[in-house]
Design a protein around this motif. Sequence first.
Motif, PDB file in Angstrom:
ATOM      1  N   ASN A  96     -11.525  -1.387 -30.270  1.00 26.85           N
ATOM      2  CA  ASN A  96     -10.536  -0.320 -30.407  1.00 26.85           C
ATOM      3  C   ASN A  96      -9.273  -0.660 -29.615  1.00 26.85           C
ATOM      4  O   ASN A  96      -8.162  -0.582 -30.139  1.00 26.85           O
ATOM      5  N   GLU A  97      -9.450  -1.037 -28.361  1.00 22.58           N
ATOM      6  CA  GLU A  97      -8.301  -1.395 -27.531  1.00 22.58           C
ATOM      7  C   GLU A  97      -7.605  -2.646 -28.046  1.00 22.58           C
ATOM      8  O   GLU A  97      -6.380  -2.754 -27.973  1.00 22.58           O
ATOM      9  N   SER A  98      -8.370  -3.574 -28.584  1.00 25.85           N
ATOM     10  CA  SER A  98      -7.774  -4.792 -29.149  1.00 25.85           C
ATOM     11  C   SER A  98      -6.860  -4.438 -30.320  1.00 25.85           C
ATOM     12  O   SER A  98      -5.789  -5.020 -30.476  1.00 25.85           O
ATOM     13  N   GLY A  99      -7.291  -3.489 -31.139  1.00 22.30           N
ATOM     14  CA  GLY A  99      -6.458  -3.046 -32.256  1.00 22.30           C
ATOM     15  C   GLY A  99      -5.147  -2.451 -31.781  1.00 22.30           C
ATOM     16  O   GLY A  99      -4.085  -2.721 -32.347  1.00 22.30           O
ATOM     17  N   SER A 147      -1.513  -4.092 -32.485  1.00 19.46           N
ATOM     18  CA  SER A 147      -0.492  -3.226 -33.087  1.00 19.46           C
ATOM     19  C   SER A 147       0.780  -3.227 -32.250  1.00 19.46           C
ATOM     20  O   SER A 147       1.894  -3.314 -32.783  1.00 19.46           O
ATOM     21  N   TRP A 148       0.628  -3.137 -30.929  1.00 18.51           N
ATOM     22  CA  TRP A 148       1.779  -3.156 -30.033  1.00 18.51           C
ATOM     23  C   TRP A 148       2.527  -4.482 -30.147  1.00 18.51           C
ATOM     24  O   TRP A 148       3.756  -4.508 -30.217  1.00 18.51           O
ATOM     25  N   THR A 168      -5.996 -14.771 -34.994  1.00 20.85           N
ATOM     26  CA  THR A 168      -5.575 -15.835 -34.085  1.00 20.85           C
ATOM     27  C   THR A 168      -5.310 -15.284 -32.688  1.00 20.85           C
ATOM     28  O   THR A 168      -5.738 -15.868 -31.690  1.00 20.85           O
ATOM     29  N   MET A 169      -4.615 -14.141 -32.617  1.00 23.38           N
ATOM     30  CA  MET A 169      -4.312 -13.565 -31.312  1.00 23.38           C
ATOM     31  C   MET A 169      -5.570 -13.067 -30.616  1.00 23.38           C
ATOM     32  O   MET A 169      -5.691 -13.185 -29.389  1.00 23.38           O
ATOM     33  N   LEU A 170      -6.533 -12.541 -31.350  1.00 29.81           N
ATOM     34  CA  LEU A 170      -7.804 -12.146 -30.736  1.00 29.81           C
ATOM     35  C   LEU A 170      -8.454 -13.336 -30.041  1.00 29.81           C
ATOM     36  O   LEU A 170      -8.957 -13.221 -28.924  1.00 29.81           O
ATOM     37  N   HIS A 171      -8.427 -14.488 -30.694  1.00 31.02           N
ATOM     38  CA  HIS A 171      -8.999 -15.693 -30.097  1.00 31.02           C
ATOM     39  C   HIS A 171      -8.196 -16.125 -28.871  1.00 31.02           C
ATOM     40  O   HIS A 171      -8.778 -16.534 -27.863  1.00 31.02           O
TER      41      HIS A 171
END
Length: 100
Positions: free
Chosen positions: A51-54, A58-59, A88-91
Amino acid sequence: MKVTEGPYTGYEGEEPEYEQWAAWSSLIGQTDPGAAVMLSNEGDRLGLDVNESGWMISWLMDCYDKGVLTARDIDIAMPWGDPEAARTMLHKIAFREGFG
């Protein structure tokens, strides 16, 4: 859950909760349910709070859209609705690479 159409056809993962559907679809401006399933599971497998990753992705997309951050600043382009940029950014975040 198994994705049966679209670019992520064949992807299998856990069904996202409501907040995860929102985080990985409308919050980041993308409309493919298969991408939402993939991103939710990807974040979970990386050990991130999905949830926080989303919200974070988004930011970043909003900052990129407004020119506050550029692709040079954050290592990649982060246009609204791009699930591969989000992945990609999650990784990068999970492995503390570059801007992540």
